[in-house]
Design an enzyme around this catalytic site. Structure first.
Site, short mmCIF file in Angstrom:
data_model
loop_
_atom_site.label_atom_id
_atom_site.label_comp_id
_atom_site.label_asym_id
_atom_site.label_seq_id
_atom_site.Cartn_x
_atom_site.Cartn_y
_atom_site.Cartn_z
N LEU A 15 0.83 -1.20 0.00
CA LEU A 15 0.00 0.00 0.00
C LEU A 15 0.88 1.26 0.00
O LEU A 15 0.41 2.35 -0.31
CB LEU A 15 -0.90 0.00 1.24
N SER A 16 2.13 1.11 0.36
CA SER A 16 3.03 2.25 0.56
C SER A 16 3.89 2.50 -0.68
O SER A 16 4.71 1.64 -1.04
CB SER A 16 3.91 1.96 1.79
#
Lengths: 226, 179
Positions: A15-16
């Site tokens: 997600l990063s």
């Protein structure tokens, strides 16, 4: 035989976006530097919750800055990273829990596939603005990485087991014990010391700590170290 | 910070802990003698730097050729030797160490509470905010009719890339002035 490789742990979440940038640099350098890269699928939501931190994108000026920063870094690092259209929904609502549990399972049962499957998940969410929350999305990433459909389905069935939930939790807790308040979080073990580095922008410092050469984010490809 | 709604990272305990070590490692790598002050919350959150930054504003207006050295001496006080930078005599000491005469420094010190200096510092701060700054350092590079905004001390290699220049690490070999 030369000196023993130094262990470098990378705690990351697909997600990063900055995790992707840090990941690609370490994957490039793992065959150049004398290191043993250990990829650690981690929950960024868990790290934030534990530390009391908040996603930087919640501050409007940081969100605006990040959009451009990620574009410039992508060009410089030669990583095809691109902000998803509805990035708040992707990060704050949809999240990455299933994907990270899947990577946890890959790490346990097919660790040699972890790098490629991680990359294909990032390519979906952070390059082609595609979903990574639905089972078929995760399957598609695994297949693109070279896993067989049966092998990927078998792993997918395990992601709701307490074994996988607990393993992801433990890895996340390990990151927190090292002091993580965000991801990517790199931990270098050398000379009996542990060095913690936050962000995709501490890789030149990592090289300095390891006594290795920094050749920028896109080092010339070299054949595997003997 | 006020304009952007941001907060000093040190207010989050794990960030404060991380920063202490990060700054030490970067100082070694960059060869800058930087060191956390003992009571760093007091230094950053209570004492601040308003007078010092108004003084540098005055230096920039009247003796711009001294700005780099006086800035460095103020950092050496607060971020290397854990010395005060809020009292007039502290600021004077930094200016003198940088090579300003005592009279010259005193004359500037008298101007720091004028509305001219207060406004000039405000205007520079507002310019940073217009560029989208939410923290410092904030670097703005103007090239080919475009403006590139970079936040942090860790975007200098990217700046080199944007400028089409060579990055030689944080301590490049000393070169004679460009012709």
């Amino acid at each position: 035989m030369g000196p023993l490789p130094r262990t470098v742990e990378l705690f990351y979440d697909v997600l990063s976006p900055y995790s992707w940038l840090g990941f690609e640099i370490l994957c490039r350098y793992k065959n150049i530097w004398n290191v043993d890269l250990q990829l650690r699928p981690t929950s960024i939501a868990g790290v934030m919750k534990n530390s009391g931190n908040k996603p930087p994108a919640l501050l409007p000026l940081k969100a605006k800055y990040m959009t451009n920063d990620i574009k410039l870094l992508g060009q410089h690092f030669q990583v095809p990273i691109q902000m998803p259209k509805d990035f708040f929904s992707v990060i704050l609502e949809k999240g990455s829990l299933s994907a990270m549990r899947f990577l946890t399972a890959v790490n346990l049962e097919h660790p040699e596939m972890l790098e490629k499957v991680s990359r294909e998940l990032w390519m979906r969410v952070w390059s082609r603005d595609e979903d990574i929350t639905e089972p078929q999305s995760i399957l598609a990433a695994a297949e693109k990485a070279g896993m067989s459909t049966e092998g990927a389905r078998a792993l997918l069935e395990k992601i709701s087991t307490s074994q996988m939930k607990n393993q992801l939790k433990e890895t996340t807790e390990a990151a927190c014990r090292y002091g993580a308040f965000g991801l990517p979080f790199t931990v270098a073990h050398l000379d009996g010391q542990t060095h913690m580095l936050f962000g995709s922008d501490r890789m030149e410092l990592l090289a300095h700590l390891l006594g290795e050469k920094w050749m920028g984010p896109v080092p010339p490809a070299v054949s595997a170290r003997l | 910070m006020k304009n952007s709604g941001n907060k000093p990272p040190a207010l989050l305990p794990l960030k404060a802990k991380y920063m202490t070590n990060d700054i030490k490692l970067l100082g070694q790598h960059f060869q800058v003698p930087i060191q956390m002050p003992k009571d760093f919350f007091s230094v950053i959150l209570e004492k601040g730097s308003l007078s010092a930054m108004r003084f540098l504003t005055a230096v920039n207006l009247e003796h711009p050729e001294m700005l780099e050295k006086v800035s460095r001496e103020l950092w050496m006080r607060v971020w290397s030797r854990d010395e005060d930078i809020t009292e007039p005599q502290s600021i004077l000491a930094a200016a003198e160490k940088a090579g300003m005469s005592t009279e010259g420094a005193r004359a500037l010190l008298e101007k720091i509470s004028t509305s001219q200096m207060k406004n000039q510092l405000k205007e520079t701060t507002e310019a940073a905010c217009r560029y989208g700054a939410f923290g410092l350092p904030f670097t703005v590079a103007h090239l080919d009719g475009q403006t590139h905004m970079l936040f942090g001390s860790d975007r200098m290699e990217l700046l080199a890339h944007l400028l089409g220049e060579k990055w030689m690490g944080p301590v490049p070999p000393a070169v004679s002035a460009r012709l």
